[in-house]
Design a protein around this motif. Structure first.
Motif, PDB file in Angstrom:
ATOM      1  N   ASP A 283      -1.483   6.737 -14.613  1.00 15.10           N
ATOM      2  CA  ASP A 283      -0.862   6.102 -15.343  1.00 15.10           C
ATOM      3  C   ASP A 283       0.760   5.859 -14.422  1.00 15.10           C
ATOM      4  O   ASP A 283       1.225   6.878 -14.709  1.00 15.10           O
ATOM      5  CB  ASP A 283      -0.426   6.615 -16.848  1.00 15.10           C
ATOM      6  N   SER A 284       1.317   4.573 -14.638  1.00 12.17           N
ATOM      7  CA  SER A 284       2.257   4.134 -14.033  1.00 12.17           C
ATOM      8  C   SER A 284       3.578   5.090 -14.113  1.00 12.17           C
ATOM      9  O   SER A 284       4.678   4.811 -13.346  1.00 12.17           O
ATOM     10  CB  SER A 284       2.322   3.206 -13.794  1.00 12.17           C
ATOM     11  N   THR A 285       3.643   5.172 -15.160  1.00 10.96           N
ATOM     12  CA  THR A 285       4.665   6.208 -16.395  1.00 10.96           C
ATOM     13  C   THR A 285       5.096   7.422 -15.722  1.00 10.96           C
ATOM     14  O   THR A 285       5.690   8.020 -15.094  1.00 10.96           O
ATOM     15  CB  THR A 285       4.814   5.692 -17.713  1.00 10.96           C
ATOM     16  N   ASN A 286       3.730   8.185 -16.786  1.00 12.02           N
ATOM     17  CA  ASN A 286       4.134   9.917 -16.282  1.00 12.02           C
ATOM     18  C   ASN A 286       2.689  10.256 -15.605  1.00 12.02           C
ATOM     19  O   ASN A 286       2.468  11.680 -15.536  1.00 12.02           O
ATOM     20  CB  ASN A 286       4.082  10.350 -17.923  1.00 12.02           C
ATOM     21  N   LEU A 287       2.140   8.944 -14.913  1.00 10.70           N
ATOM     22  CA  LEU A 287       1.695   9.623 -13.450  1.00 10.70           C
ATOM     23  C   LEU A 287      -0.248  10.882 -14.012  1.00 10.70           C
ATOM     24  O   LEU A 287       0.133  11.283 -13.168  1.00 10.70           O
ATOM     25  CB  LEU A 287       1.795  10.857 -12.411  1.00 10.70           C
TER      26      LEU A 287
ATOM     27  N   GLN B  34       1.173  -1.366  -0.031  1.00  8.11           N
ATOM     28  CA  GLN B  34      -0.123   0.181   0.166  1.00  8.11           C
ATOM     29  C   GLN B  34       1.095   1.473   0.098  1.00  8.11           C
ATOM     30  O   GLN B  34      -0.052   2.246  -0.080  1.00  8.11           O
ATOM     31  CB  GLN B  34      -1.186  -0.103   1.530  1.00  8.11           C
ATOM     32  N   SER B  35       2.334   0.950   0.446  1.00  9.28           N
ATOM     33  CA  SER B  35       3.494   2.618   0.139  1.00  9.28           C
ATOM     34  C   SER B  35       3.798   2.358  -1.046  1.00  9.28           C
ATOM     35  O   SER B  35       4.441   3.541  -1.407  1.00  9.28           O
ATOM     36  CB  SER B  35       4.190   2.320   1.385  1.00  9.28           C
ATOM     37  N   GLU B  36       3.344   1.862  -2.329  1.00 10.47           N
ATOM     38  CA  GLU B  36       3.780   1.924  -3.421  1.00 10.47           C
ATOM     39  C   GLU B  36       3.590   3.577  -4.330  1.00 10.47           C
ATOM     40  O   GLU B  36       3.940   2.994  -5.254  1.00 10.47           O
ATOM     41  CB  GLU B  36       3.379   0.753  -4.707  1.00 10.47           C
ATOM     42  N   CYS B  37       3.366   4.602  -3.564  1.00 13.42           N
ATOM     43  CA  CYS B  37       3.887   6.228  -4.075  1.00 13.42           C
ATOM     44  C   CYS B  37       4.904   5.818  -5.041  1.00 13.42           C
ATOM     45  O   CYS B  37       5.371   7.001  -5.728  1.00 13.42           O
ATOM     46  CB  CYS B  37       2.735   7.010  -3.168  1.00 13.42           C
ATOM     47  N   ALA B  38       6.062   4.982  -3.890  1.00 12.10           N
ATOM     48  CA  ALA B  38       7.379   5.564  -4.616  1.00 12.10           C
ATOM     49  C   ALA B  38       8.591   7.086  -4.260  1.00 12.10           C
ATOM     50  O   ALA B  38       8.918   6.917  -5.328  1.00 12.10           O
ATOM     51  CB  ALA B  38       8.066   4.773  -6.379  1.00 12.10           C
ATOM     52  N   GLY B  39       7.960   7.519  -3.863  1.00 12.02           N
ATOM     53  CA  GLY B  39       7.926   8.942  -3.727  1.00 12.02           C
ATOM     54  C   GLY B  39       7.162  10.050  -3.935  1.00 12.02           C
ATOM     55  O   GLY B  39       7.435  10.665  -4.674  1.00 12.02           O
ATOM     56  N   ARG B  40       6.128   9.190  -4.769  1.00  3.91           N
ATOM     57  CA  ARG B  40       5.729  10.314  -6.122  1.00  3.91           C
ATOM     58  C   ARG B  40       3.930  10.631  -5.597  1.00  3.91           C
ATOM     59  O   ARG B  40       3.857  11.049  -6.241  1.00  3.91           O
ATOM     60  CB  ARG B  40       5.334   9.515  -7.491  1.00  3.91           C
ATOM     61  N   ALA B  41       4.152  10.739  -4.182  1.00  4.51           N
ATOM     62  CA  ALA B  41       3.008  10.764  -3.939  1.00  4.51           C
ATOM     63  C   ALA B  41       2.288  12.352  -3.971  1.00  4.51           C
ATOM     64  O   ALA B  41       1.331  13.103  -4.721  1.00  4.51           O
ATOM     65  CB  ALA B  41       2.210  11.083  -2.658  1.00  4.51           C
TER      66      ALA B  41
ATOM     67  N   ARG C  93       0.156  16.686  -7.155  1.00  4.18           N
ATOM     68  CA  ARG C  93      -0.747  17.943  -7.446  1.00  4.18           C
ATOM     69  C   ARG C  93      -1.089  18.156  -8.892  1.00  4.18           C
ATOM     70  O   ARG C  93      -1.978  18.729  -9.265  1.00  4.18           O
ATOM     71  CB  ARG C  93       1.121  18.954  -7.158  1.00  4.18           C
ATOM     72  N   ARG C  94      -0.875  16.650  -9.964  1.00  4.83           N
ATOM     73  CA  ARG C  94      -1.537  16.596 -11.010  1.00  4.83           C
ATOM     74  C   ARG C  94      -3.159  16.539 -11.201  1.00  4.83           C
ATOM     75  O   ARG C  94      -3.466  16.646 -11.877  1.00  4.83           O
ATOM     76  CB  ARG C  94      -0.781  15.293 -11.908  1.00  4.83           C
ATOM     77  N   ALA C  95      -2.960  15.518 -10.204  1.00  5.65           N
ATOM     78  CA  ALA C  95      -4.658  15.704  -9.696  1.00  5.65           C
ATOM     79  C   ALA C  95      -5.354  16.823  -9.384  1.00  5.65           C
ATOM     80  O   ALA C  95      -6.462  16.739  -9.698  1.00  5.65           O
ATOM     81  CB  ALA C  95      -5.315  14.607  -8.783  1.00  5.65           C
TER      82      ALA C  95
END
Length: 279
Positions: free
Chosen positions: A114-118, A29-36, A41-43
């Motif tokens: 999208d897992s690559t570009n969010l 459940q912590s798979e934001c990989a530092g990108r949260a 911000r995008r959403a």
């Protein structure tokens, strides 16, 4: 001296999440990989920073996870790469309008990015799902077991666990929702089924009655439709504790197993009232 060697402790441990698949389907459940922060911000491009470290959006607060660790905060954003479609990442965003020791109010917005570009592909707001009072929301988790609705259609799950605070009247439950992608949107296909529940009443020493129910979901071919049926296997254990003549706390258990079949009606699976969360 009284000896209570058989006192049940079942209701004071975290509820085990039961459903299709195993622990791996509920992990990560912590798979934001530092990108949260980037995802949020995008959403929510108009979100602003608050003094307490949260983000504010339309009068609600959004809490980012701390690093990549799951810190037990049910109000923090969670992420999960979807194993069935690893090019997509699932995000649950609790949006809280009130938080206090007595009650909380808030929604959850689900995002598929999208897992690559969010880039956000789909999103769905679930009103009131984070609101609680006496029974507090203790955890939110994605369930990515393979809920195969049809050959090219897979659903994912969201589980919310709640617990009561009374030691004399222990209570806990975990509720499951299933969602599938349809075009540019997300569609709920199974609404609010309780997959784990426990409750009881006792004197906090020995004597009392308890009940624990777990429900396991299995996808099976349908004889009448292109979409699979769901077989729900329900296991209920009821226990009565009494002090015996030897001063031990003795338990009498009775277990029943039942099966039910949920069918897709063209829009969603019908869930009987007695399998749903009451409030």
């Amino acid at each position: 001296m009284k000896r209570f060697s058989n006192v049940r402790t079942l209701f004071f441990t975290p509820i085990v999440l039961i459903g299709l698949g195993g622990p791996a389907a509920l992990a990560g459940q912590s798979e934001c990989a530092g990108r949260a922060a980037d995802i949020i911000r995008r959403a929510y491009p108009s979100a602003t920073n608050a003094d307490d470290g949260t983000l504010l959006f339309e009068g609600a607060s959004i809490t980012l996870p701390k690093g990549d660790s799951v810190d037990g905060d049910p109000h923090a954003v969670i992420c999960r790469v979807w194993p069935a479609q690893p090019q997509l990442t699932l995000i649950a965003v609790p949006s809280m309008t009130e938080q206090s020791d007595s009650e909380n109010e808030g929604d959850i917005e689900l995002l598929v990015v999208d897992s690559t570009n969010l880039q956000v592909r789909q999103r769905l707001r679930l009103d009131g799902l984070m609101s609680d009072d006496a029974f507090r929301v203790r955890s939110v988790a994605f369930d990515t077991a393979r809920y195969q609705l049809a050959p090219k259609r897979t659903a994912f799950g969201l589980r919310i666990s709640r617990e009561g605070s009374s030691r004399a009247n222990p209570f806990g439950e975990t509720t499951l929702w299933l969602f599938a992608i349809e075009g540019d949107g997300l569609k709920p296909v199974l609404d609010n089924i309780v997959v784990s529940e426990s409750h009881g009443e006792w004197d906090t020493v020995c004597a009392g009655e308890f009940s624990e129910t777990t429900r396991t979901l299995s996808m099976v071919p349908s004889a009448k439709a292109a979409v699979a049926d769901i077989v729900v296997t329900e296991k209920t254990t009821t226990s009565v504790n009494r002090v015996g003549t030897d001063n031990n706390c003795n338990s009498e258990d009775k277990t029943t197993i039942d099966k039910r079949r949920l069918r897709y009606d063209g829009s969603a699976y019908g869930v009987p009232k007695d399998l749903k969360r009451v409030n």
